[in-house]
Design a protein around this motif. Structure first.
Motif: not given
Length: 199
Positions: A23-37, A79-84
């Protein structure tokens, strides 16, 4: 986060820990704006953190007789959808009573109950990589300091074995006043003072 003795992990406890950590990791995933960072892991972009967690766990646990994972799409595409979807499937696996009878046989970890393997290797990996992804994308890690301290103490007792596994980098030096999560990051080979490059 893992076993403390010779008894098998209680599946419901492991499922609850998995749910909380993801749940915590998913929160971080949802906050990512640049997946190439770039991330604190040398050579990795933010997307690679998700790729790592998804690919190794599905490869290892999917090899267990009786485990079948559904399709989840491409990490690079979303990435976010796959993670979910991956997280949901792992949770379903742990909440199914059939998991109590599943056994993992692996050349690196030997033979052990699947639930124990998830508790010992996967849940801690998601926990530790939460720091990587949060730090890379300018977010709060949300990691419990007591759990960080507990994990570090446990890993220090096995340091020689862990270093020999090749899964961790060289332990980095830290100042006396750093946080418990920075100490944990330093133990596994991260620069505890790492920050995203200035734009």
């Amino acid at each position: 986060m893992g076993q403390t003795g010779g008894m098998s992990e209680n599946r419901k406890d492991v499922a609850a820990r998995h749910e909380a950590v993801c749940k915590n990791f998913s929160r971080i995933v949802d906050g990512v704006r640049d997946w190439s960072a770039p991330t604190p892991v040398e050579g990795w972009q933010a997307v690679d953190v998700v790729r790592h967690l998804v690919e190794w766990s599905r490869g290892m646990f999917g090899s267990v007789e009786g485990v079948t994972f559904g399709q989840i799409g491409s990490v690079d595409a979303d990435p976010a959808d796959v993670w979910r979807h991956h997280c949901e499937q792992m949770q379903m696996l742990l909440e199914n009573s059939k998991a109590d009878n599943l056994v993992l046989e692996n050349e690196h970890f030997g033979k052990q109950p699947l639930v124990d393997a998830v508790a010992n290797y996967y849940v801690p990996d998601v926990f530790m990589h939460s720091w990587d992804l949060a730090t890379a994308t300018g977010q709060e890690s949300g990691l419990d300091s007591a759990i960080c301290h507990q994990m570090l103490e446990g890993m220090e007792k096995q340091e020689e074995m862990l270093r020999a596994s090749g899964q961790f980098g060289t332990r980095q030096p830290v100042a006396d006043d750093v946080s418990s999560e920075q100490r944990l990051a330093a133990f596994i080979g991260r620069d505890p003072y790492w920050a995203p490059p200035a734009e």
